[in-house]
Scaffold this motif. Sequence first.
Motif, mmCIF file in Angstrom:
data_model
loop_
_atom_site.group_PDB
_atom_site.id
_atom_site.type_symbol
_atom_site.label_atom_id
_atom_site.label_comp_id
_atom_site.label_asym_id
_atom_site.label_seq_id
_atom_site.Cartn_x
_atom_site.Cartn_y
_atom_site.Cartn_z
ATOM 1 N N GLY A 393 56.065 32.951 -17.055
ATOM 2 C CA GLY A 393 57.334 33.406 -17.607
ATOM 3 C C GLY A 393 57.889 34.603 -16.877
ATOM 4 O O GLY A 393 58.450 35.510 -17.504
ATOM 5 N N ALA A 394 57.755 34.620 -15.549
ATOM 6 C CA ALA A 394 58.290 35.713 -14.722
ATOM 7 C C ALA A 394 57.772 37.062 -15.216
ATOM 8 O O ALA A 394 58.536 37.988 -15.485
ATOM 9 N N ASN A 395 56.438 37.145 -15.335
ATOM 10 C CA ASN A 395 55.761 38.364 -15.789
ATOM 11 C C ASN A 395 56.263 38.810 -17.165
ATOM 12 O O ASN A 395 56.464 39.986 -17.435
ATOM 13 N N GLY A 396 56.447 37.819 -18.041
ATOM 14 C CA GLY A 396 56.818 38.122 -19.417
ATOM 15 C C GLY A 396 58.303 38.182 -19.681
ATOM 16 O O GLY A 396 58.716 38.459 -20.809
ATOM 17 N N ALA A 397 59.134 37.929 -18.678
ATOM 18 C CA ALA A 397 60.582 38.034 -18.868
ATOM 19 C C ALA A 397 61.182 36.780 -19.507
ATOM 20 O O ALA A 397 62.300 36.810 -20.003
ATOM 21 N N ASN A 398 60.450 35.677 -19.510
ATOM 22 C CA ASN A 398 60.960 34.402 -20.006
ATOM 23 C C ASN A 398 59.956 33.814 -20.996
ATOM 24 O O ASN A 398 58.775 33.700 -20.697
ATOM 25 N N TRP A 399 60.428 33.429 -22.190
ATOM 26 C CA TRP A 399 59.513 32.902 -23.199
ATOM 27 C C TRP A 399 59.407 31.375 -23.174
ATOM 28 O O TRP A 399 58.651 30.798 -23.969
ATOM 29 N N GLY A 400 60.117 30.718 -22.280
ATOM 30 C CA GLY A 400 60.091 29.267 -22.208
ATOM 31 C C GLY A 400 58.694 28.679 -22.077
ATOM 32 O O GLY A 400 58.309 27.782 -22.839
ATOM 33 N N PRO A 401 57.865 29.158 -21.107
ATOM 34 C CA PRO A 401 56.507 28.610 -20.974
ATOM 35 C C PRO A 401 55.661 28.791 -22.229
ATOM 36 O O PRO A 401 54.830 27.933 -22.546
ATOM 37 N N ALA A 402 55.882 29.888 -22.945
ATOM 38 C CA ALA A 402 55.119 30.123 -24.176
ATOM 39 C C ALA A 402 55.406 29.038 -25.209
ATOM 40 O O ALA A 402 54.489 28.498 -25.849
ATOM 41 N N ILE A 403 56.674 28.707 -25.368
ATOM 42 C CA ILE A 403 57.044 27.695 -26.360
ATOM 43 C C ILE A 403 56.644 26.298 -25.900
ATOM 44 O O ILE A 403 56.273 25.437 -26.710
ATOM 45 N N LEU A 404 56.696 26.036 -24.604
ATOM 46 C CA LEU A 404 56.242 24.736 -24.105
ATOM 47 C C LEU A 404 54.759 24.533 -24.412
ATOM 48 O O LEU A 404 54.328 23.433 -24.789
ATOM 49 N N LEU A 405 53.977 25.597 -24.259
ATOM 50 C CA LEU A 405 52.560 25.527 -24.609
ATOM 51 C C LEU A 405 52.376 25.212 -26.095
ATOM 52 O O LEU A 405 51.589 24.346 -26.483
ATOM 53 N N CYS A 406 53.123 25.937 -26.936
ATOM 54 C CA CYS A 406 53.018 25.724 -28.385
ATOM 55 C C CYS A 406 53.431 24.302 -28.764
ATOM 56 O O CYS A 406 52.775 23.642 -29.586
ATOM 57 N N ALA A 407 54.517 23.822 -28.166
ATOM 58 C CA ALA A 407 55.003 22.476 -28.481
ATOM 59 C C ALA A 407 53.996 21.413 -28.048
ATOM 60 O O ALA A 407 53.768 20.423 -28.757
ATOM 61 N N ALA A 408 53.369 21.629 -26.894
ATOM 62 C CA ALA A 408 52.398 20.662 -26.384
ATOM 63 C C ALA A 408 51.189 20.549 -27.311
ATOM 64 O O ALA A 408 50.750 19.445 -27.658
ATOM 65 N N VAL A 409 50.648 21.698 -27.741
ATOM 66 C CA VAL A 409 49.458 21.637 -28.603
ATOM 67 C C VAL A 409 49.814 21.135 -29.993
ATOM 68 O O VAL A 409 49.009 20.452 -30.645
ATOM 69 N N ALA A 410 51.021 21.444 -30.473
ATOM 70 C CA ALA A 410 51.445 20.932 -31.781
ATOM 71 C C ALA A 410 51.546 19.415 -31.754
ATOM 72 O O ALA A 410 51.134 18.726 -32.705
ATOM 73 N N LEU A 411 52.081 18.876 -30.659
ATOM 74 C CA LEU A 411 52.216 17.426 -30.523
ATOM 75 C C LEU A 411 50.844 16.755 -30.449
ATOM 76 O O LEU A 411 50.559 15.787 -31.166
#
Length: 438
Positions: A393-411
């Motif tokens: 996430g660009a050293n914490g500047a972008n939260w997109g990867p964080a939510i993609l991780l959460c969505a993947a494990v939830a699925l």
Amino acid sequence: MSATINAPITGTHAKVRRAALSGFFGSALEYYDFLIYGSASALIFGRLFFPESGASATLLSVATFGVAYVARPFGAVLWGHIGDRFGRRRALVLTIALMGVATFLIGLLPTYESIGWAAPALLVFLRLVQGLSAGGESPGSTSLTVEHAPEGRRAYYTSFTMSGMQFGIALGSLVFIPIALLPESALFSWGWRIPFLASGVFTIVAYLLRRKLEEPETFISMRDEGERARLPIAVLLKDHWRTTARVLLLSTINVVGTIFNVFALSYGSQHGIPSAVMLAVVSFGNLAAMVMSPIAGRLSDRWGRRTPFVIGSIGSTLCIALLFVAIDAGNIPLIYLFGVLGIGVFYAIPITVGATWYPEQFPAACRYTGMAVALMLGILLSGFAPAIAQGFGANGANWGPAILLCAAVALVSSVVALIAPETYRVTKDLLGVKRRRD
């Protein structure tokens, strides 16, 4: 807590109350340690232990948070073997003592300025010790409580181990709020040490409770009849590898918790939200989860394990995404709302259900080992999720990867939950029995 655990007054009742209390305080210590280390790695350790790393200091510091998760599977095999061969109580007494000592010693560590690279090396070593002990803590507590609990109330009693987890996280957050408000000179010299040294109180209480635990009848019967496995891990891998893989995939939902408790704290602090506000959100969210866990346990005992697990997994991920949107907007009321709703309500459901559901799927002879190994491998991703989110996430500047991780494990965990065996009506003597394709 004792007033809330209601059951007929019997000898079994006293045992299950003691098991629930032991699980509460042991889990509180484990996750108090988890939160204060996560908070310190996001806010403090980069400067104290990696000062020559420049912009990468926070990333390196957060990565040390994940190091413990590498040790957890090894701890799972060790403590699982002790718990299945020599008794649940013995393993739980040893794990709590080791965990408490390691956390206390972190509070005494010299920093990079004093001893150079030996400081982060010692930090990583003690973090590994924390991970080794954590590999057997909550798996042992939940397995023992499931075996002590009366039929039809297993999830309710086991939920107090999860309530302890949330209490430990909430307390760690509350402790860090005044610490974060200290002047920098005090914060980076002695202030950060206080939460680690204070863990000694939890250690003493949990240790004394553990010494009074009794072995569940399930284990005593297995021991007396000579049914203990000589090598529980071998039995697990030979006969129950499908169950292990299933529980492993279910437990990846824990990624949502570490993204909230660690990455969101760092992200909010980097985007103009005061650290005290983010720590308060973490604290209130986990206090709400502490209350929600027994409710989720009762619902699971009545409605089953599958449906609540899926609802909680999906709901928590949606709320965490909305939390990051609120952080970007600087909307503090919405930050509180989605933080408390996401962790305090929705996330509390799958972790509470899982605490009972996971050990229920293994037979008594390898239950502690199976629960520990599957859970620790499953949450391995959780330990590194904040660092992955920080790095991608660009050293914490972008939260997109964080939510993609959460969505993947939830699925993944939701799909597995829908095809996993339902166990809430299975009697204890039949739990894990191979009447399915396991």
